[in-house]
Scaffold this motif. Structure first.
Motif, PDB file in Angstrom:
ATOM      1  N   LYS A   1       0.836  -1.193   0.000  1.00 58.89           N
ATOM      2  CA  LYS A   1       0.000   0.000   0.000  1.00 58.89           C
ATOM      3  C   LYS A   1       0.879   1.254   0.000  1.00 58.89           C
ATOM      4  O   LYS A   1       1.834   1.362   0.757  1.00 58.89           O
ATOM      5  CB  LYS A   1      -0.923  -0.002   1.217  1.00 58.89           C
ATOM      6  CG  LYS A   1      -2.016   1.050   1.181  1.00 58.89           C
ATOM      7  CD  LYS A   1      -2.973   0.869   2.338  1.00 58.89           C
ATOM      8  CE  LYS A   1      -3.780  -0.400   2.192  1.00 58.89           C
ATOM      9  NZ  LYS A   1      -4.774  -0.557   3.286  1.00 58.89           N
ATOM     10  N   GLY A   2       0.542   2.204  -0.863  1.00 59.82           N
ATOM     11  CA  GLY A   2       1.314   3.432  -0.982  1.00 59.82           C
ATOM     12  C   GLY A   2       2.496   3.325  -1.916  1.00 59.82           C
ATOM     13  O   GLY A   2       3.111   4.326  -2.259  1.00 59.82           O
ATOM     14  N   ARG A   3       2.819   2.112  -2.321  1.00 56.89           N
ATOM     15  CA  ARG A   3       3.951   1.903  -3.222  1.00 56.89           C
ATOM     16  C   ARG A   3       3.542   1.256  -4.534  1.00 56.89           C
ATOM     17  O   ARG A   3       4.395   0.987  -5.390  1.00 56.89           O
ATOM     18  CB  ARG A   3       5.006   1.018  -2.541  1.00 56.89           C
ATOM     19  CG  ARG A   3       5.564   1.565  -1.255  1.00 56.89           C
ATOM     20  CD  ARG A   3       6.762   0.749  -0.783  1.00 56.89           C
ATOM     21  NE  ARG A   3       6.378  -0.583  -0.337  1.00 56.89           N
ATOM     22  CZ  ARG A   3       6.921  -1.712  -0.817  1.00 56.89           C
ATOM     23  NH1 ARG A   3       7.827  -1.656  -1.779  1.00 56.89           N
ATOM     24  NH2 ARG A   3       6.543  -2.882  -0.333  1.00 56.89           N
ATOM     25  N   SER A   4       2.248   1.000  -4.710  1.00 52.15           N
ATOM     26  CA  SER A   4       1.816   0.306  -5.914  1.00 52.15           C
ATOM     27  C   SER A   4       0.495   0.864  -6.416  1.00 52.15           C
ATOM     28  O   SER A   4      -0.282   1.449  -5.655  1.00 52.15           O
ATOM     29  CB  SER A   4       1.682  -1.195  -5.634  1.00 52.15           C
ATOM     30  OG  SER A   4       0.707  -1.431  -4.639  1.00 52.15           O
ATOM     31  N   THR A   5       0.259   0.652  -7.708  1.00 52.18           N
ATOM     32  CA  THR A   5      -0.987   1.058  -8.346  1.00 52.18           C
ATOM     33  C   THR A   5      -1.413  -0.027  -9.317  1.00 52.18           C
ATOM     34  O   THR A   5      -0.615  -0.441 -10.168  1.00 52.18           O
ATOM     35  CB  THR A   5      -0.829   2.377  -9.115  1.00 52.18           C
ATOM     36  OG1 THR A   5      -0.348   3.396  -8.233  1.00 52.18           O
ATOM     37  CG2 THR A   5      -2.163   2.814  -9.703  1.00 52.18           C
ATOM     38  N   ILE A   6      -2.651  -0.480  -9.184  1.00 54.71           N
ATOM     39  CA  ILE A   6      -3.202  -1.465 -10.114  1.00 54.71           C
ATOM     40  C   ILE A   6      -4.163  -0.747 -11.049  1.00 54.71           C
ATOM     41  O   ILE A   6      -4.916   0.142 -10.629  1.00 54.71           O
ATOM     42  CB  ILE A   6      -3.901  -2.625  -9.362  1.00 54.71           C
ATOM     43  CG1 ILE A   6      -4.250  -3.762 -10.310  1.00 54.71           C
ATOM     44  CG2 ILE A   6      -5.120  -2.135  -8.595  1.00 54.71           C
ATOM     45  CD1 ILE A   6      -4.735  -5.030  -9.597  1.00 54.71           C
ATOM     46  N   SER A   7      -4.121  -1.121 -12.325  1.00 58.99           N
ATOM     47  CA  SER A   7      -4.972  -0.437 -13.293  1.00 58.99           C
ATOM     48  C   SER A   7      -5.264  -1.368 -14.460  1.00 58.99           C
ATOM     49  O   SER A   7      -4.617  -2.413 -14.619  1.00 58.99           O
ATOM     50  CB  SER A   7      -4.288   0.841 -13.799  1.00 58.99           C
ATOM     51  OG  SER A   7      -3.066   0.538 -14.458  1.00 58.99           O
ATOM     52  N   ARG A   8      -6.242  -0.969 -15.269  1.00 58.67           N
ATOM     53  CA  ARG A   8      -6.589  -1.734 -16.468  1.00 58.67           C
ATOM     54  C   ARG A   8      -6.188  -0.948 -17.713  1.00 58.67           C
ATOM     55  O   ARG A   8      -6.310   0.274 -17.749  1.00 58.67           O
ATOM     56  CB  ARG A   8      -8.098  -1.990 -16.525  1.00 58.67           C
ATOM     57  CG  ARG A   8      -8.622  -2.913 -15.452  1.00 58.67           C
ATOM     58  CD  ARG A   8     -10.114  -3.158 -15.651  1.00 58.67           C
ATOM     59  NE  ARG A   8     -10.656  -4.029 -14.630  1.00 58.67           N
ATOM     60  CZ  ARG A   8     -10.645  -5.354 -14.693  1.00 58.67           C
ATOM     61  NH1 ARG A   8     -10.130  -5.952 -15.749  1.00 58.67           N
ATOM     62  NH2 ARG A   8     -11.159  -6.076 -13.715  1.00 58.67           N
ATOM     63  N   ASP A   9      -5.720  -1.662 -18.721  1.00 55.43           N
ATOM     64  CA  ASP A   9      -5.562  -1.109 -20.068  1.00 55.43           C
ATOM     65  C   ASP A   9      -6.477  -1.945 -20.952  1.00 55.43           C
ATOM     66  O   ASP A   9      -6.075  -2.988 -21.468  1.00 55.43           O
ATOM     67  CB  ASP A   9      -4.114  -1.191 -20.524  1.00 55.43           C
ATOM     68  CG  ASP A   9      -3.905  -0.545 -21.901  1.00 55.43           C
ATOM     69  OD1 ASP A   9      -4.908  -0.310 -22.605  1.00 55.43           O
ATOM     70  OD2 ASP A   9      -2.745  -0.284 -22.249  1.00 55.43           O
ATOM     71  N   ASN A  10      -7.707  -1.487 -21.099  1.00 51.16           N
ATOM     72  CA  ASN A  10      -8.699  -2.286 -21.814  1.00 51.16           C
ATOM     73  C   ASN A  10      -8.385  -2.412 -23.301  1.00 51.16           C
ATOM     74  O   ASN A  10      -8.815  -3.371 -23.942  1.00 51.16           O
ATOM     75  CB  ASN A  10     -10.087  -1.694 -21.600  1.00 51.16           C
ATOM     76  CG  ASN A  10     -10.547  -1.806 -20.163  1.00 51.16           C
ATOM     77  OD1 ASN A  10     -10.198  -2.766 -19.469  1.00 51.16           O
ATOM     78  ND2 ASN A  10     -11.315  -0.838 -19.702  1.00 51.16           N
ATOM     79  N   THR A  11      -7.644  -1.460 -23.831  1.00 53.59           N
ATOM     80  CA  THR A  11      -7.284  -1.540 -25.257  1.00 53.59           C
ATOM     81  C   THR A  11      -6.356  -2.725 -25.522  1.00 53.59           C
ATOM     82  O   THR A  11      -6.308  -3.240 -26.639  1.00 53.59           O
ATOM     83  CB  THR A  11      -6.622  -0.249 -25.730  1.00 53.59           C
ATOM     84  OG1 THR A  11      -5.390  -0.070 -25.031  1.00 53.59           O
ATOM     85  CG2 THR A  11      -7.531   0.954 -25.482  1.00 53.59           C
ATOM     86  N   LYS A  12      -5.606  -3.125 -24.487  1.00 54.21           N
ATOM     87  CA  LYS A  12      -4.673  -4.243 -24.630  1.00 54.21           C
ATOM     88  C   LYS A  12      -5.144  -5.469 -23.849  1.00 54.21           C
ATOM     89  O   LYS A  12      -4.406  -6.459 -23.766  1.00 54.21           O
ATOM     90  CB  LYS A  12      -3.285  -3.822 -24.160  1.00 54.21           C
ATOM     91  CG  LYS A  12      -2.675  -2.696 -24.990  1.00 54.21           C
ATOM     92  CD  LYS A  12      -1.285  -2.333 -24.495  1.00 54.21           C
ATOM     93  CE  LYS A  12      -0.679  -1.218 -25.345  1.00 54.21           C
ATOM     94  NZ  LYS A  12       0.668  -0.819 -24.863  1.00 54.21           N
ATOM     95  N   ASN A  13      -6.350  -5.392 -23.263  1.00 55.79           N
ATOM     96  CA  ASN A  13      -6.872  -6.510 -22.483  1.00 55.79           C
ATOM     97  C   ASN A  13      -5.859  -6.942 -21.420  1.00 55.79           C
ATOM     98  O   ASN A  13      -5.546  -8.130 -21.267  1.00 55.79           O
ATOM     99  CB  ASN A  13      -7.237  -7.693 -23.376  1.00 55.79           C
ATOM    100  CG  ASN A  13      -8.333  -8.544 -22.769  1.00 55.79           C
ATOM    101  OD1 ASN A  13      -9.138  -8.084 -21.969  1.00 55.79           O
ATOM    102  ND2 ASN A  13      -8.383  -9.810 -23.164  1.00 55.79           N
ATOM    103  N   THR A  14      -5.374  -5.958 -20.677  1.00 53.97           N
ATOM    104  CA  THR A  14      -4.263  -6.155 -19.747  1.00 53.97           C
ATOM    105  C   THR A  14      -4.557  -5.450 -18.424  1.00 53.97           C
ATOM    106  O   THR A  14      -5.212  -4.406 -18.405  1.00 53.97           O
ATOM    107  CB  THR A  14      -2.968  -5.587 -20.349  1.00 53.97           C
ATOM    108  OG1 THR A  14      -2.657  -6.303 -21.548  1.00 53.97           O
ATOM    109  CG2 THR A  14      -1.796  -5.709 -19.395  1.00 53.97           C
ATOM    110  N   VAL A  15      -4.077  -6.054 -17.341  1.00 51.86           N
ATOM    111  CA  VAL A  15      -4.075  -5.401 -16.031  1.00 51.86           C
ATOM    112  C   VAL A  15      -2.623  -5.165 -15.639  1.00 51.86           C
ATOM    113  O   VAL A  15      -1.782  -6.060 -15.779  1.00 51.86           O
ATOM    114  CB  VAL A  15      -4.800  -6.249 -14.983  1.00 51.86           C
ATOM    115  CG1 VAL A  15      -4.569  -5.705 -13.582  1.00 51.86           C
ATOM    116  CG2 VAL A  15      -6.299  -6.273 -15.279  1.00 51.86           C
ATOM    117  N   LEU A  16      -2.342  -3.975 -15.161  1.00 49.93           N
ATOM    118  CA  LEU A  16      -0.989  -3.564 -14.811  1.00 49.93           C
ATOM    119  C   LEU A  16      -0.846  -3.406 -13.301  1.00 49.93           C
ATOM    120  O   LEU A  16      -1.791  -2.998 -12.616  1.00 49.93           O
ATOM    121  CB  LEU A  16      -0.656  -2.241 -15.493  1.00 49.93           C
ATOM    122  CG  LEU A  16      -0.837  -2.203 -17.010  1.00 49.93           C
ATOM    123  CD1 LEU A  16      -0.675  -0.781 -17.518  1.00 49.93           C
ATOM    124  CD2 LEU A  16       0.142  -3.127 -17.683  1.00 49.93           C
TER     125      LEU A  16
END
Length: 124
Positions: free
Chosen positions: A67-82
């Motif tokens: 927590k505080g050191r990471s970010t989860i996100s989606r790139d729907n154009t690439k069907n990917t979670v980062l």
């Protein structure tokens, strides 16, 4: 049925950053909650982050360890979670896995499909 493949791991010095990717095939990742887990030698697999499906609001969750050191996100154009991880520490060293579920859960038992994992090593 969704198939997942992780990438982006590697060797990084303490304080460095990595961005892990979880790429999907066979289905749209928007329909799934995607969790990131990690497992170090001799340790149990632990959840570090999760993002709910778009239908469930796309809420994000983080374990105290990142927590505080990471970010989860989606790139729907690439069907990917980062998973962007910053200020990495030696104790972050582990194999990192992504997995799919209907809803976010901190327990690995809540997830169906898993990727093969990507190694993250934090060392000077």
């Amino acid at each position: 049925q969704v198939q997942l493949v992780e990438s982006g791991g590697g060797l990084v010095q303490p304080g460095g950053s990595l961005r892990l990717s979880c790429a999907a095939s066979g289905s749209s990742l928007e329909d799934y909650a995607i969790g990131w887990f990690r497992q170090a030698p001799g340790n149990e697999r632990e959840g570090v982050s999760c993002i709910d499906s778009s239908r469930s609001g796309g809420y994000t969750y983080y374990a105290d360890s990142l927590k505080g050191r990471s970010t989860i996100s989606r790139d729907n154009t690439k069907n990917t979670v980062l998973l962007q991880m910053n200020n990495l520490k030696p104790e972050d060293t582990a194999v990192y896995y992504c997995a799919s579920a209907l809803r976010c859960s901190g327990s690995p038992e809540g997830y169906g499909e898993w990727g093969q994992g990507t190694q993250v090593t934090v060392s000077s």
